[in-house]
Design a protein around this motif. Structure first.
Motif, PDB file in Angstrom:
ATOM      1  N   PHE A   1       0.856  -1.181   0.000  1.00 38.65           N
ATOM      2  CA  PHE A   1       0.000   0.000   0.000  1.00 38.65           C
ATOM      3  C   PHE A   1       0.895   1.235   0.000  1.00 38.65           C
ATOM      4  O   PHE A   1       1.917   1.273   0.704  1.00 38.65           O
ATOM      5  N   VAL A   2       0.557   2.232  -0.772  1.00 37.06           N
ATOM      6  CA  VAL A   2       1.368   3.451  -0.835  1.00 37.06           C
ATOM      7  C   VAL A   2       1.424   4.098   0.550  1.00 37.06           C
ATOM      8  O   VAL A   2       0.397   4.412   1.142  1.00 37.06           O
ATOM      9  N   GLY A   3       2.616   4.237   1.087  1.00 36.91           N
ATOM     10  CA  GLY A   3       2.776   4.784   2.431  1.00 36.91           C
ATOM     11  C   GLY A   3       3.038   3.714   3.471  1.00 36.91           C
ATOM     12  O   GLY A   3       3.311   4.022   4.631  1.00 36.91           O
ATOM     13  N   GLY A   4       2.930   2.435   3.071  1.00 35.50           N
ATOM     14  CA  GLY A   4       3.250   1.341   3.975  1.00 35.50           C
ATOM     15  C   GLY A   4       2.100   0.910   4.869  1.00 35.50           C
ATOM     16  O   GLY A   4       0.947   1.307   4.691  1.00 35.50           O
ATOM     17  N   PHE A   5       2.436   0.086   5.856  1.00 37.19           N
ATOM     18  CA  PHE A   5       1.438  -0.529   6.719  1.00 37.19           C
ATOM     19  C   PHE A   5       0.620   0.500   7.494  1.00 37.19           C
ATOM     20  O   PHE A   5      -0.598   0.374   7.627  1.00 37.19           O
ATOM     21  N   LYS A   6       1.276   1.529   8.032  1.00 39.81           N
ATOM     22  CA  LYS A   6       0.550   2.527   8.814  1.00 39.81           C
ATOM     23  C   LYS A   6      -0.506   3.234   7.974  1.00 39.81           C
ATOM     24  O   LYS A   6      -1.634   3.463   8.424  1.00 39.81           O
ATOM     25  N   SER A   7      -0.131   3.573   6.737  1.00 38.80           N
ATOM     26  CA  SER A   7      -1.084   4.244   5.850  1.00 38.80           C
ATOM     27  C   SER A   7      -2.261   3.325   5.523  1.00 38.80           C
ATOM     28  O   SER A   7      -3.408   3.776   5.433  1.00 38.80           O
ATOM     29  N   PHE A   8      -1.975   2.036   5.367  1.00 42.47           N
ATOM     30  CA  PHE A   8      -3.052   1.092   5.086  1.00 42.47           C
ATOM     31  C   PHE A   8      -3.985   0.971   6.297  1.00 42.47           C
ATOM     32  O   PHE A   8      -5.213   0.935   6.149  1.00 42.47           O
ATOM     33  N   SER A   9      -3.401   0.934   7.496  1.00 42.19           N
ATOM     34  CA  SER A   9      -4.214   0.881   8.720  1.00 42.19           C
ATOM     35  C   SER A   9      -5.084   2.122   8.843  1.00 42.19           C
ATOM     36  O   SER A   9      -6.266   2.035   9.227  1.00 42.19           O
ATOM     37  N   ASP A  10      -4.513   3.288   8.517  1.00 42.34           N
ATOM     38  CA  ASP A  10      -5.287   4.537   8.561  1.00 42.34           C
ATOM     39  C   ASP A  10      -6.430   4.498   7.551  1.00 42.34           C
ATOM     40  O   ASP A  10      -7.542   4.950   7.836  1.00 42.34           O
ATOM     41  N   PHE A  11      -6.156   3.937   6.378  1.00 47.36           N
ATOM     42  CA  PHE A  11      -7.183   3.822   5.331  1.00 47.36           C
ATOM     43  C   PHE A  11      -8.337   2.957   5.822  1.00 47.36           C
ATOM     44  O   PHE A  11      -9.522   3.303   5.646  1.00 47.36           O
ATOM     45  N   LEU A  12      -8.009   1.836   6.454  1.00 45.50           N
ATOM     46  CA  LEU A  12      -9.046   0.950   6.974  1.00 45.50           C
ATOM     47  C   LEU A  12      -9.850   1.638   8.071  1.00 45.50           C
ATOM     48  O   LEU A  12     -11.079   1.537   8.117  1.00 45.50           O
ATOM     49  N   SER A  13      -9.159   2.343   8.985  1.00 48.48           N
ATOM     50  CA  SER A  13      -9.835   3.023  10.088  1.00 48.48           C
ATOM     51  C   SER A  13     -10.822   4.075   9.586  1.00 48.48           C
ATOM     52  O   SER A  13     -11.908   4.247  10.149  1.00 48.48           O
ATOM     53  N   ARG A  14     -10.440   4.771   8.518  1.00 43.35           N
ATOM     54  CA  ARG A  14     -11.307   5.828   7.974  1.00 43.35           C
ATOM     55  C   ARG A  14     -12.509   5.269   7.232  1.00 43.35           C
ATOM     56  O   ARG A  14     -13.562   5.920   7.180  1.00 43.35           O
ATOM     57  N   ASN A  15     -12.368   4.088   6.658  1.00 42.01           N
ATOM     58  CA  ASN A  15     -13.388   3.602   5.731  1.00 42.01           C
ATOM     59  C   ASN A  15     -14.243   2.442   6.241  1.00 42.01           C
ATOM     60  O   ASN A  15     -15.370   2.263   5.779  1.00 42.01           O
ATOM     61  N   LEU A  16     -13.707   1.643   7.157  1.00 41.48           N
ATOM     62  CA  LEU A  16     -14.487   0.512   7.650  1.00 41.48           C
ATOM     63  C   LEU A  16     -15.656   0.969   8.518  1.00 41.48           C
ATOM     64  O   LEU A  16     -15.495   1.813   9.386  1.00 41.48           O
ATOM     65  N   VAL A  17     -16.816   0.384   8.306  1.00 39.95           N
ATOM     66  CA  VAL A  17     -17.999   0.630   9.120  1.00 39.95           C
ATOM     67  C   VAL A  17     -18.438  -0.702   9.710  1.00 39.95           C
ATOM     68  O   VAL A  17     -18.731  -1.648   8.968  1.00 39.95           O
ATOM     69  N   TYR A  18     -18.450  -0.794  11.036  1.00 39.24           N
ATOM     70  CA  TYR A  18     -18.823  -2.058  11.678  1.00 39.24           C
ATOM     71  C   TYR A  18     -20.305  -2.331  11.413  1.00 39.24           C
ATOM     72  O   TYR A  18     -21.169  -1.535  11.787  1.00 39.24           O
ATOM     73  N   PRO A  19     -20.642  -3.434  10.753  1.00 42.36           N
ATOM     74  CA  PRO A  19     -22.049  -3.728  10.441  1.00 42.36           C
ATOM     75  C   PRO A  19     -22.909  -3.804  11.700  1.00 42.36           C
ATOM     76  O   PRO A  19     -22.505  -4.418  12.696  1.00 42.36           O
ATOM     77  N   ALA A  20     -24.064  -3.191  11.638  1.00 41.55           N
ATOM     78  CA  ALA A  20     -24.930  -3.115  12.816  1.00 41.55           C
ATOM     79  C   ALA A  20     -25.357  -4.492  13.308  1.00 41.55           C
ATOM     80  O   ALA A  20     -25.360  -4.768  14.512  1.00 41.55           O
ATOM     81  N   ASP A  21     -25.724  -5.392  12.388  1.00 43.68           N
ATOM     82  CA  ASP A  21     -26.197  -6.709  12.813  1.00 43.68           C
ATOM     83  C   ASP A  21     -25.077  -7.524  13.463  1.00 43.68           C
ATOM     84  O   ASP A  21     -25.309  -8.280  14.407  1.00 43.68           O
ATOM     85  N   ALA A  22     -23.836  -7.336  12.975  1.00 44.95           N
ATOM     86  CA  ALA A  22     -22.693  -8.031  13.563  1.00 44.95           C
ATOM     87  C   ALA A  22     -22.383  -7.470  14.951  1.00 44.95           C
ATOM     88  O   ALA A  22     -22.070  -8.214  15.887  1.00 44.95           O
ATOM     89  N   ARG A  23     -22.460  -6.142  15.086  1.00 48.01           N
ATOM     90  CA  ARG A  23     -22.215  -5.504  16.384  1.00 48.01           C
ATOM     91  C   ARG A  23     -23.266  -5.920  17.408  1.00 48.01           C
ATOM     92  O   ARG A  23     -22.942  -6.257  18.547  1.00 48.01           O
ATOM     93  N   ASP A  24     -24.526  -5.920  16.996  1.00 46.83           N
ATOM     94  CA  ASP A  24     -25.617  -6.234  17.924  1.00 46.83           C
ATOM     95  C   ASP A  24     -25.584  -7.686  18.402  1.00 46.83           C
ATOM     96  O   ASP A  24     -26.051  -7.994  19.502  1.00 46.83           O
ATOM     97  N   THR A  25     -25.042  -8.568  17.575  1.00 47.68           N
ATOM     98  CA  THR A  25     -24.977  -9.986  17.946  1.00 47.68           C
ATOM     99  C   THR A  25     -23.594 -10.396  18.451  1.00 47.68           C
ATOM    100  O   THR A  25     -23.341 -11.579  18.700  1.00 47.68           O
ATOM    101  N   GLY A  26     -22.685  -9.412  18.601  1.00 47.77           N
ATOM    102  CA  GLY A  26     -21.364  -9.686  19.155  1.00 47.77           C
ATOM    103  C   GLY A  26     -20.411 -10.409  18.229  1.00 47.77           C
ATOM    104  O   GLY A  26     -19.441 -11.025  18.676  1.00 47.77           O
ATOM    105  N   LYS A  27     -20.657 -10.337  16.930  1.00 45.80           N
ATOM    106  CA  LYS A  27     -19.792 -11.019  15.971  1.00 45.80           C
ATOM    107  C   LYS A  27     -18.505 -10.221  15.754  1.00 45.80           C
ATOM    108  O   LYS A  27     -18.541  -9.010  15.528  1.00 45.80           O
ATOM    109  N   GLN A  28     -17.372 -10.905  15.820  1.00 44.51           N
ATOM    110  CA  GLN A  28     -16.086 -10.280  15.569  1.00 44.51           C
ATOM    111  C   GLN A  28     -15.097 -11.352  15.108  1.00 44.51           C
ATOM    112  O   GLN A  28     -15.354 -12.542  15.264  1.00 44.51           O
ATOM    113  N   GLY A  29     -13.981 -10.903  14.545  1.00 47.73           N
ATOM    114  CA  GLY A  29     -12.990 -11.866  14.082  1.00 47.73           C
ATOM    115  C   GLY A  29     -12.144 -11.313  12.956  1.00 47.73           C
ATOM    116  O   GLY A  29     -12.188 -10.116  12.641  1.00 47.73           O
TER     117      GLY A  29
END
Length: 320
Positions: A228-256
């Protein structure tokens, strides 16, 4: 005499009341949970560890009552993490595969059988070193057809060539138990042949050859892996900005951890996304969505030139 009888009854009572707690799941072959036993393809039972043990006991049964899998797991939600000796069976009751697991990876000797009970394959596995590499940790020491005719000599060297009943054909050479040279696979339903080049078990490149003469190369062993351009940290920042935890997964405690595979094209574009390890439908979908909107990566380099590279990464969804 009466005293002995009393003691015997007491021991029986203790044995009954000390039964282990267990979770029972009704599942389809695709991993989908169903509510009714009659709707399931198989049943999964997870029992609490024995005294002094840390792993849970795993037992799976087909609808005909025969065992599907017996083994141990260190975790079972949201997915199984196999640990230790595990045995898989065909619906007819014959052994399918036996061997040891470490953190869900095959580790040590594994034996695979045909449904008729004949030994198909014996292999030695080691924990994978690089997550983005494919099957570089497996060494074949025995390989035979369903009649028991071996393709390899005692050193694990020989030519493998077989066509299965469903029309899938595969051929290639082994050298000291490792795939080596060009391996070809095809299917009567497909309009192409897949050619893979191996160097002592390491997949170097894959070429899809269409019947009209066109070819498309895909590399695995490269001088510089994609990034990823900018390396691992930049990729982590990209994920943090764009990922949205699905409501149904959050409500049922799904993670992984969702493990995604994709192709980094010569120009850095990401294509051909595949889910290698699933967590939950909406979580899988969100991981796929985010990767599809990723900016271009730095492409893989081989021989000073950009090439198409298969790449695998984990995306972790964790509730705070």
């Amino acid at each position: 005499m009466k005293l002995l009888t009393t003691i015997s009854l007491l021991l029986i009572t203790i044995s009954v009341t000390a039964q282990k707690r267990q979770n029972i799941y009704f599942l389809k072959y695709n991993g989908e949970l169903v509510k009714e036993r009659d709707s399931a393809d198989f049943i999964r039972i997870i029992r609490e560890p024995d005294s002094g043990m840390v792993n849970y006991e795993l037992q799976e049964q087909y609808k005909n009552g025969k065992f599907k899998r017996l083994g141990y797991v260190s975790a079972f939600e949201p997915k199984l993490i196999l640990e230790g000796y595990c045995r898989d069976y065909y619906p007819n009751g014959n052994k399918k595969e036996v061997g040891f697991y470490q953190k869900n990876f095959k580790d040590g000797e594994f034996k695979v059988y045909y449904p008729n009970g004949v030994l198909n394959e014996k292999a030695i596995y080691k924990m994978p070193v690089k997550l983005h590499m494919e099957d570089s940790h497996c060494k074949i020491i025995y390989l035979a057809d369903s009649l028991g005719n071996s393709f390899l000599d005692s050193a694990g060297t020989g030519h493998f060539n077989i066509t299965y009943r469903d029309g899938f054909a595969l051929q290639g050479d082994y050298l000291n138990g490792l795939k080596n040279g060009i391996w070809k696979s095809s299917h009567t339903k497909d309009s192409f042949t897949l050619e893979e080049e191996y160097k002592l078990g390491q997949l170097v490149q894959r070429v899809r050859k269409e019947n009209d003469g066109k070819s498309l190369e895909l590399f695995f062993d490269v001088d510089t892996i994609p990034d990823f351009v900018g390396g691992f940290k930049s990729f982590s920042d990209f994920l943090s900005r764009n990922l949205v935890y699905p409501a149904d997964a959050r409500d049922t405690g799904k993670q992984g951890r969702v493990i995604m595979n994709f192709i980094v094209e010569k120009d850095g574009t990401l294509t051909e996304f595949k889910i290698i390890q699933s967590v939950f439908p909406s979580i899988d979908k969100e991981a796929l969505r985010v990767l599809m909107v990723s900016p271009k990566w730095k492409p893989g380099i081989k021989g000073g030139k950009p090439v198409r590279v298969s790449f695998t990464i984990p995306i972790v969804f964790k509730l705070g």
